[in-house]
Design a protein around this motif. Structure first.
Motif, mmCIF file in Angstrom:
data_model
loop_
_atom_site.group_PDB
_atom_site.id
_atom_site.type_symbol
_atom_site.label_atom_id
_atom_site.label_comp_id
_atom_site.label_asym_id
_atom_site.label_seq_id
_atom_site.Cartn_x
_atom_site.Cartn_y
_atom_site.Cartn_z
ATOM 1 N N TYR A 53 25.921 33.477 -25.807
ATOM 2 C CA TYR A 53 26.615 34.880 -25.637
ATOM 3 C C TYR A 53 26.155 35.491 -24.292
ATOM 4 C CZ TYR A 53 27.927 39.337 -26.747
ATOM 5 O OH TYR A 53 28.746 40.563 -26.878
ATOM 6 N N THR A 54 24.875 35.330 -24.070
ATOM 7 C CA THR A 54 24.531 35.946 -22.479
ATOM 8 C C THR A 54 24.975 35.278 -21.506
ATOM 9 O OG1 THR A 54 22.637 35.141 -22.700
ATOM 10 C CG2 THR A 54 22.413 37.127 -23.510
ATOM 11 N N GLY A 55 25.149 33.668 -21.592
ATOM 12 C CA GLY A 55 25.724 32.970 -20.538
ATOM 13 C C GLY A 55 27.276 33.336 -20.245
ATOM 14 N N GLN A 56 27.880 33.627 -21.192
ATOM 15 C CA GLN A 56 29.363 33.750 -21.505
ATOM 16 C C GLN A 56 29.501 35.059 -20.338
ATOM 17 O OE1 GLN A 56 30.869 34.734 -25.118
ATOM 18 N NE2 GLN A 56 32.710 35.287 -24.593
ATOM 19 N N GLY A 57 29.050 36.096 -20.455
ATOM 20 C CA GLY A 57 28.929 37.389 -19.766
ATOM 21 C C GLY A 57 28.754 37.036 -18.172
ATOM 22 N N ALA A 58 27.851 36.220 -17.897
ATOM 23 C CA ALA A 58 27.293 35.843 -16.379
ATOM 24 C C ALA A 58 28.436 34.841 -15.892
ATOM 25 C CB ALA A 58 26.028 34.771 -16.432
ATOM 26 N N GLU A 59 29.359 33.947 -16.943
ATOM 27 C CA GLU A 59 30.182 33.149 -16.212
ATOM 28 C C GLU A 59 31.603 34.060 -15.899
ATOM 29 O OE1 GLU A 59 30.393 29.886 -15.633
ATOM 30 O OE2 GLU A 59 28.354 29.543 -16.368
ATOM 31 N N HIS A 60 31.735 34.993 -16.792
ATOM 32 C CA HIS A 60 32.882 36.011 -16.608
ATOM 33 C C HIS A 60 32.759 36.658 -15.122
ATOM 34 C CE1 HIS A 60 35.191 35.602 -20.109
ATOM 35 N NE2 HIS A 60 34.194 35.682 -20.892
ATOM 36 N N VAL A 61 31.571 37.006 -14.842
ATOM 37 C CA VAL A 61 31.242 37.854 -13.584
ATOM 38 C C VAL A 61 31.329 36.934 -12.610
ATOM 39 C CG1 VAL A 61 29.445 38.775 -12.291
ATOM 40 C CG2 VAL A 61 29.502 39.410 -14.713
ATOM 41 N N ILE A 62 30.823 35.669 -12.532
ATOM 42 C CA ILE A 62 31.019 34.663 -11.349
ATOM 43 C C ILE A 62 32.561 34.514 -11.391
ATOM 44 C CG2 ILE A 62 30.670 32.185 -10.828
ATOM 45 C CD1 ILE A 62 28.045 32.431 -12.384
ATOM 46 N N ARG A 63 33.440 34.199 -12.352
ATOM 47 C CA ARG A 63 34.858 33.913 -12.332
ATOM 48 C C ARG A 63 35.436 35.347 -11.588
ATOM 49 N NH1 ARG A 63 38.738 36.234 -15.099
ATOM 50 N NH2 ARG A 63 37.377 37.420 -16.591
ATOM 51 N N ARG A 64 35.138 36.260 -11.743
ATOM 52 C CA ARG A 64 35.727 37.525 -11.272
ATOM 53 C C ARG A 64 35.449 37.697 -9.480
ATOM 54 N NH1 ARG A 64 35.770 42.886 -14.511
ATOM 55 N NH2 ARG A 64 37.686 43.074 -13.175
ATOM 56 N N MET A 65 34.248 37.281 -9.340
ATOM 57 C CA MET A 65 33.504 37.156 -7.986
ATOM 58 C C MET A 65 34.447 36.095 -7.222
ATOM 59 S SD MET A 65 29.689 37.671 -8.540
ATOM 60 C CE MET A 65 29.289 36.956 -6.901
ATOM 61 N N LYS A 66 34.845 34.937 -7.787
ATOM 62 C CA LYS A 66 35.524 33.977 -7.142
ATOM 63 C C LYS A 66 37.156 34.365 -7.130
ATOM 64 C CE LYS A 66 32.960 29.829 -8.459
ATOM 65 N NZ LYS A 66 32.929 28.542 -9.203
ATOM 66 N N GLY A 67 37.532 35.141 -8.027
ATOM 67 C CA GLY A 67 38.775 35.780 -7.895
ATOM 68 C C GLY A 67 38.944 36.630 -6.636
ATOM 69 N N ARG A 104 37.323 36.372 -3.801
ATOM 70 C CA ARG A 104 37.069 35.363 -2.846
ATOM 71 C C ARG A 104 38.585 34.760 -2.450
ATOM 72 N NH1 ARG A 104 33.432 30.312 -3.163
ATOM 73 N NH2 ARG A 104 32.328 31.970 -4.382
ATOM 74 N N VAL A 105 39.141 34.449 -3.526
ATOM 75 C CA VAL A 105 40.416 33.814 -3.112
ATOM 76 C C VAL A 105 41.512 34.695 -2.528
ATOM 77 C CG1 VAL A 105 42.507 32.967 -4.459
ATOM 78 C CG2 VAL A 105 40.209 32.060 -5.233
ATOM 79 N N GLN A 106 41.453 36.018 -3.197
ATOM 80 C CA GLN A 106 42.109 37.048 -2.726
ATOM 81 C C GLN A 106 42.130 37.283 -1.186
ATOM 82 O OE1 GLN A 106 41.977 40.392 -5.226
ATOM 83 N NE2 GLN A 106 43.178 39.567 -6.875
ATOM 84 N N ARG A 107 40.564 37.498 -0.871
ATOM 85 C CA ARG A 107 40.256 37.590 0.379
ATOM 86 C C ARG A 107 40.720 36.746 1.458
ATOM 87 N NH1 ARG A 107 34.222 37.309 1.191
ATOM 88 N NH2 ARG A 107 34.598 35.210 1.278
ATOM 89 N N GLY A 108 40.631 35.435 1.113
ATOM 90 C CA GLY A 108 41.240 34.333 1.994
ATOM 91 C C GLY A 108 42.814 34.660 1.889
ATOM 92 N N VAL A 109 43.503 34.860 1.180
ATOM 93 C CA VAL A 109 44.976 34.919 1.231
ATOM 94 C C VAL A 109 45.269 36.307 2.111
ATOM 95 C CG1 VAL A 109 47.140 35.577 -0.115
ATOM 96 C CG2 VAL A 109 45.315 33.893 -1.013
ATOM 97 N N TYR A 110 44.473 37.239 1.980
ATOM 98 C CA TYR A 110 44.790 38.303 2.952
ATOM 99 C C TYR A 110 44.306 37.952 4.283
ATOM 100 C CZ TYR A 110 45.517 41.004 -1.157
ATOM 101 O OH TYR A 110 46.083 41.498 -2.472
ATOM 102 N N ARG A 111 43.208 37.469 4.510
ATOM 103 C CA ARG A 111 42.929 36.978 5.880
ATOM 104 C C ARG A 111 43.798 36.232 6.421
ATOM 105 N NH1 ARG A 111 37.326 35.586 5.870
ATOM 106 N NH2 ARG A 111 38.001 33.866 4.811
ATOM 107 N N PHE A 112 44.560 35.289 5.532
ATOM 108 C CA PHE A 112 45.429 34.191 6.376
ATOM 109 C C PHE A 112 46.789 35.043 6.623
ATOM 110 C CE2 PHE A 112 49.573 31.987 5.347
ATOM 111 C CZ PHE A 112 49.335 30.877 6.486
ATOM 112 N N LEU A 113 47.247 36.128 5.655
ATOM 113 C CA LEU A 113 48.335 36.949 6.186
ATOM 114 C C LEU A 113 48.148 37.723 7.364
ATOM 115 C CD1 LEU A 113 49.568 37.836 2.446
ATOM 116 C CD2 LEU A 113 50.369 36.164 4.071
ATOM 117 N N ALA A 114 46.703 38.338 7.576
ATOM 118 C CA ALA A 114 46.683 39.103 8.644
ATOM 119 C C ALA A 114 46.711 38.301 10.108
ATOM 120 C CB ALA A 114 45.363 39.817 8.617
#
Length: 71
Positions: A25-39, A41-51
């Motif tokens: 149960y506690t690991g599940q919360g940590a996995e969700h946080v990691i998933r959101r952080m990776k999201g 990162r992906v957005q930052r890369g896309v925006y940097r490419f467009l810039a």
């Protein structure tokens, strides 16, 4: 912390199973946080490419770099 592991000769006790559930149960919360952080990162890369593509940041890429590859 690692979960308890059952063996064929000695199954987990009720307390060990409950501890494993708490860990899951506690690991599940940590996995969700990691998933959101990776999201982000992906957005930052896309925006940097467009810039870069728009010529806002760094050197503007050549037209050959902007053309899509063979389909």
């Amino acid at each position: 912390m690692t979960p308890h592991k059952a063996a064929r000769a000695s199954p987990l006790s009720r307390e060990q199973r409950l501890e494993n559930r708490v860990l899951a149960y506690t690991g599940q919360g940590a996995e969700h946080v990691i998933r959101r952080m990776k999201g982000f990162r992906v957005q930052r890369g896309v925006y940097r490419f467009l810039a870069v593509r728009a010529g806002v940041v760094g050197d503007a890429p050549t037209p050959a770099a902007l053309s899509p590859g063979p389909r």
